[in-house]
Structures are given as C-alpha cells and as structure tokens.
Design a protein around this motif. Structure first.
Motif, PDB file in Angstrom:
ATOM      1  N   ILE A  58     -11.838   0.275   0.668  1.00  0.00           N
ATOM      2  CA  ILE A  58     -10.776   0.296   1.687  1.00  0.00           C
ATOM      3  C   ILE A  58     -11.248   1.035   2.931  1.00  0.00           C
ATOM      4  O   ILE A  58     -10.919   0.662   4.057  1.00  0.00           O
ATOM      5  CB  ILE A  58      -9.454   0.880   1.123  1.00  0.00           C
ATOM      6  N   ILE A 102      -6.351  -5.259  -2.348  1.00  0.00           N
ATOM      7  CA  ILE A 102      -6.817  -4.390  -1.248  1.00  0.00           C
ATOM      8  C   ILE A 102      -7.481  -5.251  -0.172  1.00  0.00           C
ATOM      9  O   ILE A 102      -7.165  -5.157   1.021  1.00  0.00           O
ATOM     10  CB  ILE A 102      -7.801  -3.315  -1.769  1.00  0.00           C
ATOM     11  N   PHE A 144       0.841  -1.198   0.000  1.00  0.00           N
ATOM     12  CA  PHE A 144       0.000   0.000   0.000  1.00  0.00           C
ATOM     13  C   PHE A 144       0.882   1.256   0.000  1.00  0.00           C
ATOM     14  O   PHE A 144       0.419   2.339   0.302  1.00  0.00           O
ATOM     15  CB  PHE A 144      -0.906   0.032   1.240  1.00  0.00           C
ATOM     16  N   TYR A 185      -5.454   7.798  -1.696  1.00  0.00           N
ATOM     17  CA  TYR A 185      -4.886   7.434  -0.397  1.00  0.00           C
ATOM     18  C   TYR A 185      -5.967   7.422   0.687  1.00  0.00           C
ATOM     19  O   TYR A 185      -6.828   8.307   0.722  1.00  0.00           O
ATOM     20  CB  TYR A 185      -3.829   8.465   0.026  1.00  0.00           C
ATOM     21  N   PHE A 196      -2.331   4.471   3.317  1.00  0.00           N
ATOM     22  CA  PHE A 196      -2.573   3.286   2.503  1.00  0.00           C
ATOM     23  C   PHE A 196      -2.976   3.754   1.107  1.00  0.00           C
ATOM     24  O   PHE A 196      -4.078   4.269   0.918  1.00  0.00           O
ATOM     25  CB  PHE A 196      -3.715   2.435   3.099  1.00  0.00           C
ATOM     26  N   SER A 197      -2.064   3.579   0.150  1.00  0.00           N
ATOM     27  CA  SER A 197      -2.425   3.912  -1.227  1.00  0.00           C
ATOM     28  C   SER A 197      -3.368   2.830  -1.727  1.00  0.00           C
ATOM     29  O   SER A 197      -3.141   1.643  -1.497  1.00  0.00           O
ATOM     30  CB  SER A 197      -1.160   3.946  -2.077  1.00  0.00           C
ATOM     31  N   PHE A 198      -4.464   3.249  -2.385  1.00  0.00           N
ATOM     32  CA  PHE A 198      -5.328   2.216  -2.959  1.00  0.00           C
ATOM     33  C   PHE A 198      -5.201   2.177  -4.491  1.00  0.00           C
ATOM     34  O   PHE A 198      -6.147   1.857  -5.210  1.00  0.00           O
ATOM     35  CB  PHE A 198      -6.778   2.318  -2.474  1.00  0.00           C
ATOM     36  N   PHE A 253       2.636  -0.340   4.445  1.00  0.00           N
ATOM     37  CA  PHE A 253       1.983   0.972   4.403  1.00  0.00           C
ATOM     38  C   PHE A 253       2.996   1.978   4.909  1.00  0.00           C
ATOM     39  O   PHE A 253       4.028   1.608   5.474  1.00  0.00           O
ATOM     40  CB  PHE A 253       0.680   0.986   5.226  1.00  0.00           C
TER      41      PHE A 253
END
Ligand code: PMP
Length: 402
Positions: free
Chosen positions: A305, A384, A36, A325, A375-377, A361
């Motif tokens: 998420i 995810i 992430f 994010y 947390f980059s989605f 993360f």
C-alpha cells in the motif's frame, strides 16, 4: 432544560465507525465498495480460542457474577504475558480487566483527571482519546506532528506544551492512525521527560506485536523504571489475536489507582463477560504463533500500500512501521474538483472518493490532523490493489480535474 446532558451532548460520534457504517450501507445496497476504514484485523479468531469459549459456555462457573476487576486466572495470565512480551513485572493487584482496550482508555482518564487537568495528546491521535479526556473533565493539549517528522513528538514540543496544569501525557506506539513506531531510545527520552516533570503517562500498547522489519516495540515503564509509579498501561486482545468483537482489554498501573478504578468499574459494568475472559486466557496462554502469521501478512500489505499510494501524484506516504494503517499526506489532492465536486478538505475528499470511486478511507479530521487520510490495510491484497487503483483513477485521471 436540555434533554441530554451537556457532558454527553459534547461528544462527537466515532468518525471511524461512521465511515465504516456508511461503507457497509453502500455495500448492503449492492455497490462494490472497498473499505479502508475499519480498524480491525480481517482474520478470524484462532480456533483454540473459540474452542475455549465454547467450553466456557457450558461451565456453570461462568454463568454467574465474578470479581468486578477480573477473574483471578485472567489477571495471572495478564501478569505472565506482560512479563513475557514487554518485560514489565507487576502483581495481579495492579491489573484491571476491562471491556476492551477502549474501556481501559476511558477508565484510565477517569482515574487520573480532575476538572481542568491538562492531557498532552500528540496528533494525529486515535479518535477516542480526546473524548475520553473531555468526559473525565480533562483538557486535551494537542501537539501536531507531520509526515516529515515521522509523526513523532519531540522533547522540545513536550516542553512547549507543559504547563502547571499538565497531569498526563498520552503515548501510543505503534500508533493508530500513523503507523509509526518510536525507537526504544525515543521511548526512554520521553519517559525520562515525564519523570523529570512529574507528568503521568498513559501508554497504549495494544499494537505491541504488530511491528515490522527493524522497528522494535518497547514499553515505557520498562525503559524508564522510575516512571512505573506514574504510569498506566493499556492493552487488550483485540489486535493481537483478531478478537475485536470479544471486548476484552486491561489496564495495569500502581495498585492504589487500579483499586480506585476497580471500584468505579464495580458500579459501572461489573465483570467483563466470563466466557470472553476465558477465551482471552486461552489467547494469552496460547503463544504468539498466530500473531506472527498475521504480522507477516500486515508487513507485506504495508509494503504494497505504501508503494501504491506514493505512485499517485499529490500523495506522500511514509512507510508504515507497525499496526495496520497507512496515513498518507493528501494535501496535494485538495483544492481541485472531482466529477464536479470540489474538495477543499480531506473531509470533503473522503466523501467524494466514497461516492465516486466507492472507496472508503477515514479523513485526517477524525484524528486531529486534516490534510491526511487513514487507510487501514487489514484487507486482502487484491482489495488493496483495487481500492488504491480506483483512487488513483479518480484523482489522477484527466476527467473532472481542474
Ligand atoms: N487503542 C488504540 C490505539 C486502538 O486503535 C484501539 C482500537 N481501535 C483501541 C485502543 C481499543 O481496542 P479495543 O477496545 O477493541 O480493545
């Protein structure tokens, strides 16, 4: 005498890139890591842009130096795009083409800051800002926000941070890392505050097209036209067109500042690679259909998420309004042991989660706001779900919890 200058010794390496590198190294050694960490779209650059670059490679015009501040066609495309997308009208003399948005950020601070000038910087902030400010001789004045305030600064906070030495306010919406988006009225209020107090604004518009639902992007110098003489806009193709590796960005501002910045660039880097500028022209002139598709995917993942993270006991996550994010409050997970390792800080928690759950993360420390995590989605739906479920199993299970 020091081998490395004090100026460079003071720079911390990019924490977001460090997490990403550690996750990639684990992956390369055969571990199944869910990352992430990365701040980049997981889509390929659209085909028509790649084709324009391929054609540009074969054209000898692009094999030579070109104007340091950018190809005239590129500047014209930026002027047209800016008017189309945000309503801000400018002239090509107000545009500088840079090696990515990051280089535009660096150049903007170099153009405005004298030693000791203060820059108001709301936290959480993108990791590069404080380093770029410090390198320019500026001093960051950090204002903390939190999940309760939606990670937005208030006028009262700006008033409290203002001193005789305040030169610049850094503003970014949609925001990295919090995913928050300021409403047009909020953007206007902050712009008016800057005009009233004679403060410059550097406004980072790189996520302008990644806004979800009823949230709306608005450009500060459009909301407050009087600000334009004291405002630098930073933007680039990286996030809108999935072009992070191409390294094309730009800065827009008053012609005198842009001219000074272009002279600086003429000594530092010369022109941005011509092939990449040609690709960026194709991107800017090619419409916004591809980014609409990406935005739909990011919007769906934001919802997913957000729900999954909030299901974990001890995690509080605001719904991302833009960018890609989520920035949950993880303070409820601290002060505990996981598999024999104690997490007092999110820095320690991130390490434990990577080691034990193989989930990467970026801890809030990297963004000036410990206790949170980014947390980059920008990854597939299955990843995810799997990543958050591993985190949930680690922190929510009975094993090792104390
Ligand atoms: N501004 C913000 C807020 C960002 O998140 C990024 C990329 N992480 C950039 C600017 C710079 O992007 P690039 O240099 O890839 O164009």
């Amino acid at each position: 005498m020091n081998r490395t200058s004090q100026r460079l010794s003071a720079i911390r390496p990019s924490a977001t890139l460090a997490v990403d590198a550690k996750a990639k190294a684990l992956k390369a050694s055969g571990e199944s890591v869910i990352g992430f960490g990365a701040g980049e779209p997981d889509f390929a650059t659209p085909a028509h842009i790649v084709e324009a670059a391929q054609a540009a490679c074969a054209d000898p015009r692009n094999h030579r130096y070109s104007p340091a501040g950018g190809l005239p066609e590129m500047k014209a495309a930026i002027v047209a795009k800016t008017e189309r997308d945000s309503g801000f009208e400018c002239d090509p003399s107000q545009v500088l083409v840079t090696n990515g948005g990051k280089h535009a950020v660096y150049t903007a601070f170099a153009a405005l800051c004298d030693p000791g000038d203060e820059v108001i910087l709301p936290a959480p902030y993108w990791t590069t800002y404080p380093e770029a400010i410090t390198l320019a001789g500026g001093v960051p004045t950090v204002i903390d926000t939190d999940v309760e305030s939606g990670f937005k600064v208030t006028i009262d906070q700006l008033d409290a941070a203002l001193t005789e030495r305040t030169k610049v306010l850094l503003f970014v919406s949609p925001d990295n890392p919090s995913g928050s988006v300021y409403a047009p009225a909020e953007v206007r209020a902050i712009g008016e505050w800057a005009v009233e107090n004679g403060v410059w604004v550097i406004t980072d518009e790189i996520y302008e097209h990644l806004v979800f639902g009823a949230n709306e992007f608005s450009s500060m110098p459009v909301e407050v036209p009087d600000l334009a003489e004291h405002c630098l806009i930073v933007n680039g193709v990286a996030k809108t067109y999935a072009m992070t590796g191409w390294r094309v960005g730009w800065m827009i501002g008053p012609a005198d500042v842009v001219t000074a910045a272009a002279s600086f660039q003429s000594h530092a880097t010369s022109n941005v690679a011509n092939v990449c500028q040609r690709a960026a022209i194709a991107a800017l002139e090619g419409g916004l259909d591809d980014v609409a598709t990406m935005r739909d995917a990011f919007r769906r993942r934001a919802t997913t998420i957000h729900a999954l993270l909030n299901d974990i006991d001890g995690v509080v996550c605001a719904e991302p309004q833009g960018a890609f994010y989520a920035f949950p409050d993880l303070r409820g997970l601290l002060g505990r042991e996981y598999g024999g390792a104690r997490a007092e800080t999110t820095l320690e928690l991130a390490d434990i989660v990577l080691d034990q759950a193989k989930v990467a993360f970026v801890p809030g420390e990297a963004f000036g706001l410990p206790g949170y995590g980014r947390f980059s989605f920008a990854l597939g739906d299955d990843d995810i779900a799997e990543g958050v479920s591993r985190l949930s199993d680690l922190v929510g299970g009975d094993d090792g919890r104390s």
